[in-house]
Design a protein around this motif. Structure first.
Motif, short mmCIF file in Angstrom:
data_model
loop_
_atom_site.label_atom_id
_atom_site.label_comp_id
_atom_site.label_asym_id
_atom_site.label_seq_id
_atom_site.Cartn_x
_atom_site.Cartn_y
_atom_site.Cartn_z
N ALA A 213 0.45 9.21 20.10
CA ALA A 213 -0.16 9.78 21.16
C ALA A 213 -1.72 9.78 21.00
CB ALA A 213 0.43 11.28 21.47
N ASN A 214 -1.77 10.31 19.48
CA ASN A 214 -3.16 10.31 18.77
C ASN A 214 -3.47 8.88 18.12
OD1 ASN A 214 -5.38 10.68 17.45
ND2 ASN A 214 -5.19 12.82 16.83
N GLY A 215 -4.10 8.04 18.58
CA GLY A 215 -4.15 6.95 17.89
C GLY A 215 -5.49 6.98 16.80
N HIS A 216 -5.82 8.05 16.67
CA HIS A 216 -6.76 8.10 15.25
C HIS A 216 -6.20 8.58 14.09
CE1 HIS A 216 -10.88 9.37 13.47
NE2 HIS A 216 -10.91 8.28 13.83
N ILE A 217 -5.59 7.86 13.29
CA ILE A 217 -4.57 7.93 12.49
C ILE A 217 -5.15 8.73 11.12
CG2 ILE A 217 -3.18 6.02 13.12
CD1 ILE A 217 -4.23 4.70 10.33
N THR A 218 -6.44 8.66 10.96
CA THR A 218 -6.88 9.40 9.91
C THR A 218 -7.53 10.91 10.20
OG1 THR A 218 -8.81 7.99 10.30
CG2 THR A 218 -7.36 7.52 8.35
N ASP A 219 -7.18 11.33 11.21
CA ASP A 219 -7.40 12.70 11.58
C ASP A 219 -6.79 13.67 10.50
OD1 ASP A 219 -8.98 12.34 13.69
OD2 ASP A 219 -7.50 12.87 15.31
N ALA A 220 -7.62 14.59 10.22
CA ALA A 220 -6.92 15.67 9.33
C ALA A 220 -5.74 16.12 9.88
CB ALA A 220 -8.08 16.56 8.81
N THR B 113 0.75 4.59 12.23
CA THR B 113 1.43 5.87 12.13
C THR B 113 0.18 6.98 11.75
OG1 THR B 113 3.45 4.59 11.57
CG2 THR B 113 3.39 7.08 11.52
N PRO B 114 0.05 8.03 12.60
CA PRO B 114 -0.74 9.16 12.20
C PRO B 114 -0.64 9.52 10.52
CG PRO B 114 0.09 9.71 14.14
CD PRO B 114 0.74 8.28 13.83
N ARG B 115 -1.62 9.49 9.76
CA ARG B 115 -1.43 9.67 8.46
C ARG B 115 -0.93 11.27 8.31
NH1 ARG B 115 -7.00 9.57 5.10
NH2 ARG B 115 -7.22 11.11 6.86
N PRO B 116 0.11 11.25 7.41
CA PRO B 116 0.52 12.76 7.24
C PRO B 116 -0.13 13.42 6.01
CG PRO B 116 2.16 11.26 6.28
CD PRO B 116 1.08 10.47 7.13
N ALA B 117 -0.11 14.37 5.49
CA ALA B 117 -0.94 14.82 4.37
C ALA B 117 -0.75 14.52 3.11
CB ALA B 117 -0.46 16.34 4.24
N ASN B 118 0.55 13.72 2.74
CA ASN B 118 0.69 12.97 1.50
C ASN B 118 1.19 11.74 1.48
OD1 ASN B 118 0.88 15.60 -0.74
ND2 ASN B 118 1.52 16.20 1.20
N GLY B 119 0.46 10.93 0.34
CA GLY B 119 0.84 9.56 0.36
C GLY B 119 0.83 9.01 -0.93
N MET B 120 1.46 7.94 -1.08
CA MET B 120 1.82 7.25 -2.38
C MET B 120 1.70 5.92 -2.54
SD MET B 120 5.16 7.46 -4.74
CE MET B 120 5.22 9.26 -4.97
N LEU B 121 1.37 5.10 -3.31
CA LEU B 121 1.41 3.47 -3.31
C LEU B 121 2.06 3.31 -4.69
CD1 LEU B 121 0.57 0.77 -3.74
CD2 LEU B 121 0.56 1.22 -1.56
N ALA B 122 3.16 2.54 -4.55
CA ALA B 122 3.96 2.28 -5.86
C ALA B 122 4.04 0.91 -5.80
CB ALA B 122 5.25 2.95 -6.02
N SER B 123 3.76 0.19 -7.16
CA SER B 123 3.77 -1.12 -7.22
C SER B 123 5.18 -1.77 -8.19
CB SER B 123 2.60 -1.80 -7.82
OG SER B 123 2.63 -3.11 -8.08
N PHE B 124 5.77 -2.64 -7.80
CA PHE B 124 6.94 -3.20 -8.72
C PHE B 124 6.85 -4.79 -8.86
CE2 PHE B 124 8.02 0.30 -5.78
CZ PHE B 124 8.81 1.21 -6.37
N GLY B 125 7.45 -4.86 -9.94
CA GLY B 125 8.16 -6.24 -10.26
C GLY B 125 9.37 -6.40 -9.64
#
Lengths: 442, 271
Positions: free
Chosen positions: A43-50, A74-86
């Motif tokens: 509904a809110n397409g501005h996903i980086t809104d606080a 998807t609207p960005r929630p308050a927390n994120g993580m990027l994990a990289s794997f072999g």
């Protein structure tokens, strides 16, 4: 003449409410839930809104099925993580096993429910860190594939996305090999940090034979209390500026099809359609030095007013108003080498390099020199990696901001297309293409 | 054979006539007796090996001491979960520089890795006599204490997973033997020690846990097959020669073994 939607994504600020999540009416019924709608149009397409204070709920549920993977538009929630794997996969069957089991974990974690109880003499199936019942908490887990996954496997290399490459060093980079690249990335986002950590630990535990963790970076964005006008604003980064103001409107399907999702016209392998290129950069900010820089200089470096986020040629405007570079050809108001002007010059020629940013701020500790190790976990999505992030970064090479930032890690990945329904799995189009290629060979 | 085992068990004080033991514990008596024989054999080898090692250090035979180092550690690494029951000795014998505030130069830093640091980083046997004598005294004390120990069944069975956790924690990254780069020896010894425990309890679960044993065997096979690629002479090449792909494969197999073997105690009905 100018297409404001393309240039800015959103012409107007959007009102709070309807943050694009399905409120979980029956979060514990597992996969029996009705299949969510095929496309996710926030509904809110501005996903980086606080994210707004007191609106997030543990029952927020983002559908894990759809034409595209969750966690991108998807609207960005308050927390994120990027994990990289072999990845441990020696055969197509191994890779299918990985995708199916990973999807099963994502399905459970994003819907929620009660983990199976085991004999207490055995290790528990769940870490327990979010309590006896797992709640969705707006969790999304987005799978990306690195170029090494393809290049290291002769049976897979022919299906490599056309623009997928190993991230090369840019002039201002000081890349730490221990924080770069990987066969597979997981972007894990949720309302709370505990939910992202719970998801990571669950996946590591359940897929120890297929995924070897290489590095991860966690981040978060500030949750704000809206002002009396009820209007939203972009989250601030650790340089104190609003970040994401000019993001394209993720609610605009045709715009997303143009900028973010791989479509039929892209000359990509067919399986890759509806996926997207993911660029990840761990960008350290020299915050002590930044804080010792005059405000006016900071604003000229960024190209925006720090407090309001307004473009410098319109000091009374808001962050969502568009700078008029045509009227400022010499850069008297907005310097030609300011960050926002280089990143998005708002010309017809640079329209195709508009990217969908979804970054988080990180704060890791203290360097040996006694400075804060803080910065930006930059994540962005685009339909064409070369025309998107790489072109933007080349324009930024040498920008004045470089004195205050140092990219130290990251990588390029291809975010898989979505999965049709509960019976499908993430990565199924790639496995189908592999089978087809095998049949043709035999 | 049966009689001989019973006699050994009696001699070791493991045939207990007091409060009734649960069936699962009775079933474990024989494997535990065998395990104790295995462990004391290893600690005996350890004392012999360290004796030769200490002699070479005190004689200033640098190359000989370096050659002995990875081999004489192996008996210790095979039985580490039992050695860890005596935390004072485990710290004295096998702690790493990270465990000390001043790291390598901390006067408290003892044991194998202090000597490893001297032999490789300082490339010398100088100033190691005292720490070498202390190491010999400590491994001798370990042997004596283990001989007198009644082995707790849950520690024995749980030891299989503990050994895999050891590898996952510091061996896979090459942090354990960071001066000598002899981690592949430790890797092999830890895996052998874990597999020994699995094989001792195998008869107890072979009928009920066929799939589990099949998965565990396959992962041990992957570990041993991968390590075999790096054999050189009687030992192994430097940890630095381990390829990224093989490190990934080993890491996945070891972590999966740690996951699977963490259920072994429960499967045997031990709390």
């Amino acid at each position: 003449m100018e297409n404001e939607n393309i240039k800015t994504g959103l012409k107007r600020r959007t009102f709070l409410g309807g943050i694009g999540l399905l409120a979980g009416s029956c979060p514990f019924s597992g996969l029996a839930l009705a299949t969510p709608t095929a496309t996710q149009s926030p509904a809110n397409g501005h996903i980086t809104d606080a994210p707004l204070a007191n609106t997030a709920s543990p029952e927020d549920r983002v559908p894990f099925t759809g034409l595209h993977q969750a966690g991108i538009a998807t609207p960005r929630p308050a927390n994120g993580m990027l994990a990289s794997f072999g990845v441990i996969a020696e055969t197509p069957e191994d890779l299918e096993d990985l995708f199916r089991r990973l999807t099963a974990r994502i399905a459970f974690l994003t819907v929620g429910g009660e983990p199976p109880q085991a004999d207490p003499r055995l290790p528990s199936s769940d870490s327990g860190i979010v309590g006896p019942v797992v709640r969705p908490d707006a969790l999304t887990v987005t799978i990306g594939l690195g170029v090494s996954l393809f290049d290291d496997r002769p049976w897979l290399v022919g299906l490599k996305p056309a623009r997928l490459a190993r991230m090369k060093r840019f002039p201002n980079d000081a890349l730490d090999a221990a924080l770069c690249h990987g066969d597979l990335s997981l972007q894990i986002c949720a309302n709370t940090q505990d939910t992202t950590i719970h998801a990571l630990r669950d996946i590591i535990k359940n897929l120890s034979d297929r995924l070897v963790l290489k590095w991860k970076q966690e981040g978060n964005v500030p949750v704000i209390t809206p002002g009396p006008d009820g209007l939203s604003e972009s989250s601030r980064n650790f340089l104190g500026f609003r970040d994401g103001s000019a993001n394209p409107d993720a609610g605009d399907e045709s715009l997303m099809n143009h900028l973010v999702w791989v479509g039929a016209e892209r000359n990509e392998p067919e399986w890759a359609q509806n996926g997207s290129y993911q660029s990840v950069r761990i960008v350290r900010n020299f915050v002590e030095r930044w804080d010792r820089t005059p405000l006016r200089e900071q604003e000229l470096i960024m190209g925006r007013a720090r407090n309001s986020g307004a473009p410098l040629d319109q000091p009374e405007a808001s962050e969502f108003d568009v700078p008029d570079y045509a009227a400022d050809a010499e850069g008297l108001a907005t310097p030609l080498d300011s960050h926002i002007r280089l990143a998005n010059p708002r010309t017809a020629e640079t329209e195709d390099s508009i990217i969908l940013r979804r970054p988080f701020n990180y704060s890791n500790g203290v360097t040996k020199a006694g400075q804060l190790d803080q910065g930006l976990l930059f994540i962005c999505y685009q339909a064409d990696l070369e025309k998107g992030f790489i072109a933007v970064q080349h324009r930024l090479d040498g920008e004045p901001l470089e004195e205050y930032i140092k990219p130290v890690g990251g990588g390029y990945f291809f975010a898989l297309p979505g999965m049709r329904d509960d019976a499908d799995y993430l990565g199924s189009t790639l496995i189908a293409a592999l089978r087809k290629a095998q049949t043709q060979q035999s | 054979m049966k009689l001989q085992r019973m006699l050994t068990m009696a001699a070791l004080g493991l045939v207990i006539s007091g409060p009734a033991l649960a069936q699962s514990e009775l079933d474990l008596v024989e494997p535990i007796v065998e395990y104790k024989l295995y462990v004391t054999e290893r600690t005996s080898q350890l004392v012999d090996g360290v004796t030769e090692f200490v002699d070479s250090i005190k004689a200033g035979e640098l190359e000989k001491a370096k050659a002995l180092y990875p081999f004489i550690r192996m008996p210790y690494e095979e039985i580490e979960p039992i050695a860890e029951l005596f935390s004072d000795l485990d710290v004295a014998i096998d702690s790493r520089a990270d465990d000390y505030e001043l790291a390598e130069v901390d006067p408290e830093f003892p044991g194998f890795h202090r000597i490893e640091y001297g032999l490789w980083s300082n490339n010398s046997t100088d100033d190691l006599d005292e720490v070498a004598d202390k190491l010999l005294a400590d491994v001798t004390e370990l042997h004596n204490r283990i001989e007198a120990l009644t082995f707790p069944p849950e520690k024995v069975v749980g030891g299989a997973a503990v050994l895999m956790e050891e590898v996952a924690l510091t061996k896979i990254s090459g942090e354990e033997n960071r001066y000598s780069r002899t981690d592949l020896w430790d890797f092999k010894a830890n895996s052998d020690g874990a597999y020994k425990i699995v094989n001792l309890v195998r008869p107890l679960i072979v009928d009920t846990e066929g799939d589990f044993l099949k998965a565990v065997d396959a992962n041990f096979d992957k570990v041993f097959t991968t390590l075999a690629k790096y054999e050189k002479g009687d030992g192994y090449v430097s940890y630095l020669e381990l390829s990224e792909a093989d490190r990934n494969a080993l890491s996945a197999a070891i972590n999966t073994l740690a996951e699977d073997l963490s259920t072994l105690r429960g499967k045997l009905g031990l709390d």
